[in-house]
Design an enzyme around this catalytic site. Structure first.
Site, short mmCIF file in Angstrom:
data_model
loop_
_atom_site.label_atom_id
_atom_site.label_comp_id
_atom_site.label_asym_id
_atom_site.label_seq_id
_atom_site.Cartn_x
_atom_site.Cartn_y
_atom_site.Cartn_z
N SER A 326 22.94 41.35 46.00
CA SER A 326 23.41 40.71 47.23
C SER A 326 24.67 41.32 47.81
CB SER A 326 23.62 39.21 46.99
OG SER A 326 22.39 38.57 46.72
N HIS A 369 18.55 26.56 51.84
CA HIS A 369 19.89 26.39 52.40
C HIS A 369 19.90 25.66 53.74
CE1 HIS A 369 20.58 29.78 49.58
NE2 HIS A 369 21.81 29.27 49.48
N CYS A 382 22.27 33.52 51.20
CA CYS A 382 20.90 33.05 51.41
C CYS A 382 19.93 34.22 51.50
CB CYS A 382 20.84 32.21 52.69
SG CYS A 382 19.17 31.69 53.11
#
Length: 628
Positions: A326, A369, A382
């Site tokens: 991420s 989310h 997310c």
């Protein structure tokens, strides 16, 4: 009439010059004969004895290698005094008898001694080391029977020593005896068999600065190898020590990094000063003890070290590549903004999964989310938000932005071995899997830093340097300055920009704000990276690993309003980046900024505005943030 009248004068002058020339020749011959007679008749016995009983022997005087220090002057590498028993080439020596005496006296294998004596007989300059780091008993035995051991000497030598075992091993490197293959390419530079050279890291990269210049002494020796007096006509020269190298590494921060990594099987940490490119920390774990490598290890020990499943010889900070997870979402978000594929305030709905074709791609948060804009997508990491952004961008465009951000390229650090990583462009997929034999759905994995995308910790640290430095990525370097052995500065490293991030000032300012919220906002994923008294900006990452537990990533900068340090942490098989890697980065930041631990009972929770869950950047870092 005039020509005839001058002829006698010319002939007389010619005869006069001829007489003078003959006299000069006779005088020179008389001088030479007199000198030869004096040498043969008067001094003949002396020189005959000198030629029969004595000889001139040259002795190499090795130059000590330069010291290596950290940015604060702390010694990282020095030279330890050692006693060595050496062998010198000699005429008319009974090597068989000497082999017997030495093997018996020093309890050595006779074959080993014989081989060393044979090596000494082939070496016309310098000595062969028989015993390195000889103990007092061995030295005493040799000195007591010196007259029976022609050509055997006890020499004071310098041995490389690394005072804090394994500290910055992969950055500093180590030294060892020059190999035959290395000698072939370095003999013309004055290197000889038995010399010690840098093998890896700074010791290797700056070998010619650290080495210095060997000296030489010539002595008249007797038949048993005892030095009688200096030979004045020999080309003696004084040894010149190598230069000292002051590195940009910060020892306290390096120690904090390595102590934190020691709790895990393997990992790497890179810390950089973003305004200069100075490498503050370069840690890779596990790491060998360089003192063991300098002293010499057996073939069995080397085989164990080189085949270990934990690869301690691998510099994970610059040589190992991993999916960035991420952390890569920072590049995906910037690519979306710059290409106008999405606006910052545009929202998507995350229900915990995203269906693309016949496949369903899950978010790390199973319940989803909810409504997500770009800020929330970064702060809460997310996956569904970035899946959808990746589809809009496509493989070619996303990888083009990644390429311009330094992924898939060597950044240019000043030690050898840097890896490129892997940038899976459409052309790469065509070569790997065959044309049109791969799915466009790979972009969903790429958008969140998974799949075939690979980067080094150094590359991800440099991306963050660019984000906090308005796009400028300075070439990372470990060397800071060069000094003489006495400490006089003779050179400094000039800063240079390696590349520029392809993102606008507005986009970079937005990314900095988002990274601060990742750490400081209540809904951020990196609460454990908070440092009392300052703001920290960061991004967590958890990279899937087909061979076991996920890898934990975290990148950060601090202080947020005027960044002095950028940190990238990678823990192999560590699990979640927020839980594992973020606290490690916090300790490195605190160590570098010399921040004490909080007082008992002091809260790590920042003061935030609960209505918007955003923490504003202070001072200059907030400038340029504008809504599109």
């Amino acid at each position: 009439m005039r020509l005839a009248g001058n002829a006698p004068n010319t002939e007389g002058a010619s005869r006069q010059r001829s007489r003078i020339l003959r006299l000069v020749v006779v005088a020179i011959c008389l001088v030479l004969v007199s000198r030869l007679g004096w040498l043969q008749l008067v001094r003949g016995r002396f020189y005959r004895g000198l030629s029969e009983d004595n000889y001139v022997q040259g002795f190499l005087m090795p130059a000590p290698r330069g010291l290596i220090l950290d940015r604060n002057g702390e010694i990282l590498v020095y030279n330890r005094t050692s006693l060595s028993i050496t062998l010198t080439r000699m005429k008319q020596r009974d090597d068989a008898l000497l082999t017997y005496r030495l093997s018996d006296l020093l309890d050595l294998e006779s074959d080993f001694v014989a081989e060393k004596l044979k090596e000494a007989s082939r070496r016309f300059y310098g000595n062969v080391v028989l015993i390195k780091d000889a103990n007092l008993e061995q030295v005493s035995r040799v000195e007591e029977r010196r007259s029976e051991l022609p050509g055997v000497k006890v020499e004071v030598t310098a041995v490389r020593r690394y005072p804090v075992a394994s500290l910055a091993t992969h950055a500093i490197g180590y030294v060892a005896e020059i190999s035959d293959s290395e000698l072939k390419g370095m003999a013309s530079l004055g290197y000889r068999s038995g010399n010690v050279v840098g093998k890896t890291g700074v010791e290797d990269r700056y070998e010619f600065m650290l080495r210095g210049r060997d000296g030489a002494e010539y002595w008249v020796c007797d038949a048993v190898g005892r030095e009688l007096y200096p030979f004045q006509d020999g080309p003696s020269r004084t040894a010149r020590p190598g230069s000292n190298l002051v590195l940009s590494l910060d020892a306290p921060a390096q120690i904090a990094a390595e102590e934190a990594l020691s709790r895990y099987d393997a990992g790497a940490i890179v810390a950089i000063a973003p305004q200069s490119g100075e490498v503050l920390v370069l840690a890779s774990s596990p790491a060998p003890n360089p003192n063991d490598l300098v002293d010499g290890i057996s073939n069995e020990e080397w085989a164990t070290l080189s085949t270990s499943p934990f690869h301690p010889l691998l510099n994970r900070a610059i040589q190992a590549t991993y999916p960035p997870g991420s952390v890569f979402k920072l590049i995906t978000a910037a690519a979306g903004l710059e290409s106008r594929s999405i606006a910052r305030n545009e929202t998507v709905t995350c229900v915990g999964a995203f269906k693309y074709g016949i496949r369903t791609f899950r978010c790390w948060k199973h319940e989803g989310h909810g409504v997500v804009d770009m800020m929330k997508g970064i702060v809460e990491s997310c996956d569904v938000y970035f899946y959808q952004l990746g589809v809009r961008l496509g493989v070619a465009q996303l990888m083009d932005w990644a390429d311009k951000s330094g992924i898939g390229h060597k950044i240019g650090i000043d030690i050898a071995g840097e890896a490129r990583g892997n940038l899976p462009t459409p052309a790469w997929y065509d070569r790997t899997y065959g044309k049109r034999k791969w799915s466009r759905g790979v972009v969903l994995n790429l958008a969140i830093g998974q799949g075939e995308l690979l980067a080094t910790p150094l590359q991800m640290a440099c991306v963050v340097c660019g984000i906090v430095n308005d796009g400028h990525v300075y070439a990372p370097h470990v060397l800071k300055r060069i000094e003489t052995y006495s400490g006089r500065v003779i050179g400094t490293v000039k800063e240079s920009v390696s590349y520029e991030l392809p993102f606008s000032h507005s986009t970079l300012s937005f990314l900095r704000q988002a990274m601060v919220n990742v750490v400081e906002a209540p809904n951020g994923t990196a609460k454990l990276a908070r440092v009392p008294g300052i703001q920290v900006g960061g991004k967590t990452g958890t990279a899937q690993n087909p061979h076991g537990e996920d890898h934990a990533w975290f990148v950060c900068f601090a202080p947020a309003d005027d960044p002095e340090i950028v940190v990238a942490v990678l823990v192999e098989h560590g699990g979640g980046g927020g839980a594992i890697a973020a606290p490690i980065a916090r300790e490195v930041v605190k160590a570098y900024l010399r921040l004490d631990d909080p007082e008992p009972g002091e809260s790590l929770e920042p003061h935030v505005t609960e209505t918007d869950h955003l923490v504003p950047l202070t001072d200059t870092a907030v400038r340029g943030i504008q809504e599109e």
